[in-house]
Design an enzyme around this catalytic site. Structure first.
Site, short mmCIF file in Angstrom:
data_model
loop_
_atom_site.label_atom_id
_atom_site.label_comp_id
_atom_site.label_asym_id
_atom_site.label_seq_id
_atom_site.Cartn_x
_atom_site.Cartn_y
_atom_site.Cartn_z
N ASP A 52 0.76 -1.02 -0.41
CA ASP A 52 -0.06 0.13 -0.29
C ASP A 52 0.83 1.17 0.04
OD1 ASP A 52 -2.13 1.45 0.28
OD2 ASP A 52 -1.27 1.83 2.12
N TYR A 57 2.29 9.58 1.32
CA TYR A 57 3.59 9.59 2.13
C TYR A 57 4.91 9.95 1.20
CZ TYR A 57 0.15 5.79 3.68
OH TYR A 57 -1.26 5.52 3.87
N LYS A 86 -2.34 5.66 -3.31
CA LYS A 86 -4.01 6.46 -3.34
C LYS A 86 -3.64 7.97 -3.18
CE LYS A 86 -3.91 5.44 1.07
NZ LYS A 86 -2.36 3.89 1.47
N HIS A 119 -7.65 8.20 -1.20
CA HIS A 119 -7.14 8.51 0.12
C HIS A 119 -8.13 8.86 1.86
CE1 HIS A 119 -2.94 8.32 2.05
NE2 HIS A 119 -3.69 8.40 3.21
N1 LIG Z 1 -6.06 5.14 4.72
C1 LIG Z 1 -5.12 5.57 5.18
O1 LIG Z 1 -5.84 6.95 6.59
C2 LIG Z 1 -4.16 5.29 6.63
C3 LIG Z 1 -4.08 5.24 8.03
C4 LIG Z 1 -2.45 4.94 8.53
C5 LIG Z 1 -1.96 3.70 8.05
N2 LIG Z 1 -2.81 3.45 6.90
C6 LIG Z 1 -1.82 2.61 5.81
O2 LIG Z 1 -1.70 0.93 7.03
C7 LIG Z 1 -0.43 0.59 7.30
C8 LIG Z 1 -0.51 0.15 8.25
O3 LIG Z 1 -0.56 1.90 9.31
P1 LIG Z 1 -0.06 1.28 10.86
O4 LIG Z 1 1.86 1.29 10.67
O5 LIG Z 1 -0.56 1.76 12.22
O6 LIG Z 1 0.29 -0.96 11.08
P2 LIG Z 1 -0.02 -1.69 12.63
O7 LIG Z 1 0.86 -2.47 11.78
O8 LIG Z 1 -1.04 -1.37 12.79
O9 LIG Z 1 1.13 -0.39 13.16
C9 LIG Z 1 2.85 -0.45 13.25
C10 LIG Z 1 3.46 -0.62 14.81
O10 LIG Z 1 3.17 -1.53 14.90
C11 LIG Z 1 4.86 -2.06 15.15
N3 LIG Z 1 4.97 -3.30 14.58
C12 LIG Z 1 4.96 -3.47 13.18
N4 LIG Z 1 5.08 -4.80 14.11
C13 LIG Z 1 5.50 -5.28 15.31
C14 LIG Z 1 5.47 -7.03 15.94
N5 LIG Z 1 4.71 -7.87 14.97
N6 LIG Z 1 5.61 -6.81 17.35
C15 LIG Z 1 5.20 -5.62 17.99
N7 LIG Z 1 4.97 -4.19 17.39
C16 LIG Z 1 5.30 -3.71 15.55
C17 LIG Z 1 5.29 -0.72 14.72
O11 LIG Z 1 6.84 -0.51 15.12
P3 LIG Z 1 8.25 -0.40 13.97
O12 LIG Z 1 8.55 -0.10 12.77
O13 LIG Z 1 9.01 -0.43 14.96
O14 LIG Z 1 8.37 -2.37 14.29
C18 LIG Z 1 5.28 0.41 14.24
O15 LIG Z 1 4.81 1.44 15.66
C19 LIG Z 1 -0.07 1.92 6.57
O16 LIG Z 1 1.80 1.75 6.43
C20 LIG Z 1 -0.42 2.68 5.45
O17 LIG Z 1 0.12 2.21 4.40
C21 LIG Z 1 -3.13 3.83 5.84
#
Ligand SMILES: NC(=O)c1ccc[n+]([C@@H]2O[C@H](COP(=O)([O-])OP(=O)(O)OC[C@H]3O[C@@H](n4cnc5c(N)ncnc54)[C@H](OP(=O)(O)O)[C@@H]3O)[C@@H](O)[C@H]2O)c1
Length: 313
Positions: A52, A57, A86, A119
């Protein structure tokens, strides 16, 4: 002997017989470009085949470079990787859609995308400033365009063969119904925040009825408080099944019928997040019935301004 569990390779069919989306996805909301390049490459090597991206970004070039490196090295083939990007809020005016799409493709070094998503449903003042603000610091919205007009421009990209599918993000069920009713080409994917603390069952039911794939972002709760990965129900299941809490939350997402997007810059976590296995039915039931905490971590649905809101635990 390999692990016979195939949950991680789940592919969800897209409506209209236009293929399928790998359920296990990697999100690229990573501020640093070098870190984006490395994480994308590691995710491809780990097995992720759904990515994604977004013009917002500001790192599509880094993803394009990592993809090219992986394609040349034979790590993955372009036709096996499902690439989403997006359209940002400042490009909702129909005449701005194609140029924004072309610019994303150019940066990603691809000719077409597997899914192009609006988006957010909020139109901002058109222009190069992605976060237009007035003198009081308030977002400047654009009242000169409505969402269905932007949607029509995305439909044209499908007609032209540039986007295999199109979708929406950060929409309410009400807004989604509106677009589904008006659309010539229905949304294939809806990307929203979803995890055990915000399961969005009503939205998921509607998506199922319509053959729309719900693509969950923040499936691990974005690491914010209250911490989903410290939830006693999730932790107990993890212990029982010999997986990590993250793997439990991600397996739950796929088993209930959604695709997900998870993000990490740490290679061992990227591999961990791909290595999911099927949960027993009692674990699925416990996550649905025994977790009472309900939290939305990202306020983008209300304003169009993305932002995870840290809160005190
Ligand atoms: N459409 C929208 O408005 C929107 C908004 C937000 C996000 N998104 C999309 O969704 C994606 C994912 O969102 P998100 O980053 O919130 O997802 P998430 O996977 O819930 O959270 C990521 C966080 O969790 C940590 N993490 C990842 N794997 C882990 C594990 N196995 N154990 C413990 N902690 C872990 C990461 O830290 P570390 O990096 O330190 O591992 C990071 O801080 C984004 O990259 C983006 O593409 C879309």
């Amino acid at each position: 002997m390999g692990d016979p569990d195939t949950l991680r390779y789940t592919r969800i069919p897209l409506a209209g017989g236009i293929g399928a989306i790998p359920a296990v996805g990697f999100g690229t909301l990573i501020p640093d470009r070098g870190a984006t390049r490395k994480a994308t490459l590691t995710a491809l090597e780990a097995g992720f085949r759904q990515f994604d991206c977004a013009e917002r970004y500001r790192n599509e070039e880094a993803i394009g470079e990592a993809m090219q490196t992986a394609f040349k090295a034979g790590t993955a083939r372009r036709e096996d990787v499902f690439i989403i990007t997006k359209l940002w809020n400042t490009n909702h005016r129909p005449e701005r859609v194609k140029p924004a799409f072309d610019a994303s493709c150019r940066r990603l070094k691809i000719d077409s995308v597997d899914c192009y998503i609006i988006h957010t449903p909020f139109a901002f003042q058109p222009g190069d400033e992605q976060d237009p603000r007035d003198e009081r610091g308030e977002v400047i919205y654009d009242s000169g365009v409505i969402l269905v007009e932007t949607w029509r421009a995305l439909e044209t990209l499908v007609d032209e063969g540039r986007a295999k599918s199109i979708g929406l993000s950060d929409v309410s069920l009400e807004k989604l119904r509106e677009i589904v009713a008006a659309a010539r080409i229905k949304p294939a994917v809806v990307q929203v925040e979803a995890h055990p603390y915000l399961p969005e069952w009503d939205l998921l039911d509607f998506c199922r009825e319509q053959g729309i794939v719900l693509l969950a972002f923040a499936p691990l709760g974005h690491g914010l408080d209250p911490k989903l990965l410290d939830d006693p129900v999730i932790k107990a299941i993890a212990l029982r099944v010999g997986k990590t809490p993250a793997q439990v939350a991600l397996a739950w997402a796929v088993q209930r019928g959604t695709a997900f997007l998870t993000t990490s810059t740490k290679p061992e976590r990227i591999r961990e997040n791909f290595d999911i296995s099927t949960l027993p039915e009692d674990a699925m039931r416990e996550i649905r019935e025994e977790i009472a905490t309900k939290v939305r971590f990202n306020t983008v649905v209300g304003t169009g301004v993305p932002g995870f809101i840290p809160r005190a635990s």
